[in-house]
Design an enzyme around this catalytic site. Structure first.
Site, PDB file in Angstrom:
ATOM      1  N   SER A 186       0.857  -1.186   0.000  1.00 27.77           N
ATOM      2  CA  SER A 186       0.000   0.000   0.000  1.00 27.77           C
ATOM      3  C   SER A 186       0.893   1.236   0.000  1.00 27.77           C
ATOM      4  O   SER A 186       1.895   1.281   0.723  1.00 27.77           O
ATOM      5  CB  SER A 186      -0.915  -0.003   1.236  1.00 27.77           C
ATOM      6  OG  SER A 186      -1.832   1.064   1.148  1.00 27.77           O
ATOM      7  N   GLU A 187       0.527   2.229  -0.824  1.00 22.41           N
ATOM      8  CA  GLU A 187       1.393   3.390  -1.060  1.00 22.41           C
ATOM      9  C   GLU A 187       1.806   4.104   0.222  1.00 22.41           C
ATOM     10  O   GLU A 187       2.857   4.739   0.285  1.00 22.41           O
ATOM     11  CB  GLU A 187       0.697   4.432  -1.950  1.00 22.41           C
ATOM     12  CG  GLU A 187       0.368   3.985  -3.341  1.00 22.41           C
ATOM     13  CD  GLU A 187      -1.052   3.492  -3.441  1.00 22.41           C
ATOM     14  OE1 GLU A 187      -1.364   2.456  -2.824  1.00 22.41           O
ATOM     15  OE2 GLU A 187      -1.864   4.131  -4.128  1.00 22.41           O
ATOM     16  N   ASN A 188       0.932   4.047   1.248  1.00 19.58           N
ATOM     17  CA  ASN A 188       1.241   4.760   2.479  1.00 19.58           C
ATOM     18  C   ASN A 188       2.193   3.983   3.386  1.00 19.58           C
ATOM     19  O   ASN A 188       2.225   4.230   4.589  1.00 19.58           O
ATOM     20  CB  ASN A 188      -0.053   5.146   3.215  1.00 19.58           C
ATOM     21  CG  ASN A 188      -0.941   3.956   3.507  1.00 19.58           C
ATOM     22  OD1 ASN A 188      -1.055   3.049   2.695  1.00 19.58           O
ATOM     23  ND2 ASN A 188      -1.559   3.953   4.658  1.00 19.58           N
ATOM     24  N   GLY A 189       2.947   3.068   2.806  1.00 21.03           N
ATOM     25  CA  GLY A 189       4.065   2.495   3.540  1.00 21.03           C
ATOM     26  C   GLY A 189       3.848   1.136   4.163  1.00 21.03           C
ATOM     27  O   GLY A 189       4.398   0.852   5.226  1.00 21.03           O
ATOM     28  N   SER A 203       8.485   3.906   0.127  1.00 17.23           N
ATOM     29  CA  SER A 203       7.330   3.234  -0.456  1.00 17.23           C
ATOM     30  C   SER A 203       7.235   3.535  -1.952  1.00 17.23           C
ATOM     31  O   SER A 203       6.967   2.647  -2.772  1.00 17.23           O
ATOM     32  CB  SER A 203       6.052   3.683   0.253  1.00 17.23           C
ATOM     33  OG  SER A 203       4.932   3.049  -0.290  1.00 17.23           O
TER      34      SER A 203
END
Lengths: 227, 227
Positions: A61-64, A103
């Site tokens: 997920s892009e938020n890490g 990320s």
């Protein structure tokens, strides 16, 4: 905008278009064990529900988050753990956290095996338009351009036509582009299509559908994939 | 003795000038330093440029800061949320400038600023509306655009634990933009849920080393209630 409105999907003879969930289920079958995968917000997120836990596919997920798991039971919510769609999620055993620059280094550096995005339009040359349709509300791109440009294998999950019957598989995108020449495959409620140097090639269709009938609701020219 | 821990909000916000570029951590509401944002409102600096992934939800935190009219420009990737009413109103009225940046480009621009890199080439956004006005260059057969580093005068950060040297840990996906923003500002101000003795943090788990931190305020607010 393409003003030519084709016959809507509902008029197609003797075939049952897939639901959104069924498209996700169909796409999930093609993800092998070992792949690192980013699922775009919206319909693509449902793909995770159809990858059985014994098949180890690692979702990012892009938020890490690397190793994102399904939604938690209500009493097990970690309020600091959300996905890119800002829904509560879990971390799988073996999962890890990273900051945003790492990320996106992972994304932009081409380390993922697959990204699945929704789209408004995909063109026969692999262009994708999925971030803006009008100028009514403020533009919002999120991570779509990074994912589209950075991931070596981009698949799109979308309805074959708009609600008013206009084809989403087009010769050239009329909506603002997200990235150029990047889409490799499209999963719709009617068919699975590869994007090739010669345009869209149909890999499979829902039972009862013919190439001629599919072409009727598709702006871009189609051919069957060479077998 | 180095002691970056400050005793009150006024001390934390001291010296923030009108016209500052303020980097604000968080993804949605997770990892967003709402107490520091309220402190900035109280402090009164105006004509600000805010860099944050989103543009605020409801009327709290970042949305509340926008509502004061002291933000001239916002740089973000996704100004749309379930309830972006404050931002949308200002944007429609032409009272705030918006720079939409792909999320990964935004993170990387700040990473570059923190690492002494003035600009970099990336394939993200090539051929799209977000590449307009940017230098394009072909390198080994692929097209790239040039993106500038994005530095802040001030960064507002939310951490989980902090010690008096400013070493920080984060909680789950609340890490997000916080570590990279901490590297990219002249003055980095942290709100931390827990203040611990020097030596209490496992050096293997420190995600932001103290060199990047200017001030730490203890804000044990508990759990975030919205995403």
């Amino acid at each position: 905008m393409n003003t030519m409105v084709k016959d809507s999907v509902e008029t197609l003879p003797a075939c049952q278009p897939l639901t959104r969930r069924q498209i996700a289920e169909r796409l999930a079958r093609d993800i092998p064990e070992g792949w690192y995968v980013n699922l775009g917000i919206g319909a693509p997120l449902q793909v995770a529900d159809y990858v059985p836990p014994e098949r180890e596919v690692i979702f990012q997920s892009e938020n890490g988050i690397l190793g994102m798991g399904p939604a938690p039971a209500p009493h097990e919510i970690n309020r600091w753990l959300i996905n890119a769609g800002k829904q509560y999620v879990t971390l799988r055993t073996g999962g890890s956290y990273m900051h945003h620059a790492d990320s996106f280094a992972l994304i932009r550096g081409g380390h993922l095996d697959l990204c699945v995005l929704g789209a408004f339009q995909v063109a026969e040359n692999g262009d994708i338009a999925n971030w803006a349709t009008t100028t009514d509300s403020a533009p919002a791109v999120g991570g779509a351009m990074d994912l589209a440009a950075g991931t070596p294998r981009l698949w799109v999950l979308m309805e074959h036509t708009t609600k008013t019957g206009e084809s989403r598989l087009v010769r050239r995108c009329s909506y603002p582009l997200t990235a150029i020449g990047v889409v490799k495959r499209v999963y719709t409620n009617l068919a699975v299509l590869d994007v090739t140097p010669d345009g869209f090639a149909v890999r499979e269709m829902v039972p009862g559908l013919t190439l001629a009938a599919l072409q009727e609701v598709t702006d871009a020219p189609l051919r069957l994939t060479a077998t | 003795m180095i002691n970056k821990i400050v005793q009150n909000m006024a001390e934390a916000m001291a010296g923030i000038r009108d016209g500052s570029v303020v980097l604000i951590g968080g993804f949605g509401s997770i990892g967003q330093p709402n107490a520091l944002i309220d402190g900035l409102i109280e402090q009164g600096a105006k004509d600000l440029t805010v860099v944050a992934n989103n543009a605020g939800v409801g009327h709290v935190g970042l949305a509340r800061l926008l509502e004061t009219g002291r933000v001239r420009k916002i740089v973000c990737s996704f100004p749309r949320t379930a309830d972006p009413v404050v931002f949308e109103k200002l944007w429609r009225a032409g009272r705030i400038e918006l720079e939409v940046v792909p999320q990964g480009t935004m993170a990387e621009r700040m990473r570059a600023a923190g690492a002494g890199i003035p600009a970099f080439y990336t394939p993200t956004a090539v051929g799209t509306a977000l590449a307009e006005g940017k230098e394009e260059r072909e390198i080994r057969g692929r097209k790239y655009i040039l993106e500038d580093a994005l530095a802040g005068d001030v960064a507002l950060i939310e951490a989980w634990e902090a010690d008096r040297w400013g070493n920080l840990t984060y909680k789950s996906s609340a890490r997000n933009f916080n570590p990279v923003m901490a590297t990219a500002a002249k003055t980095t101000i942290v709100q931390a849920q827990h203040i611990v003795e020097l030596g209490a943090l496992d050096p293997e788990k420190v995600a932001t080393p103290g060199i990047f931190v200017s001030r730490v305020l203890h804000v044990p607010y508990g759990e975030p209630t919205v995403t």
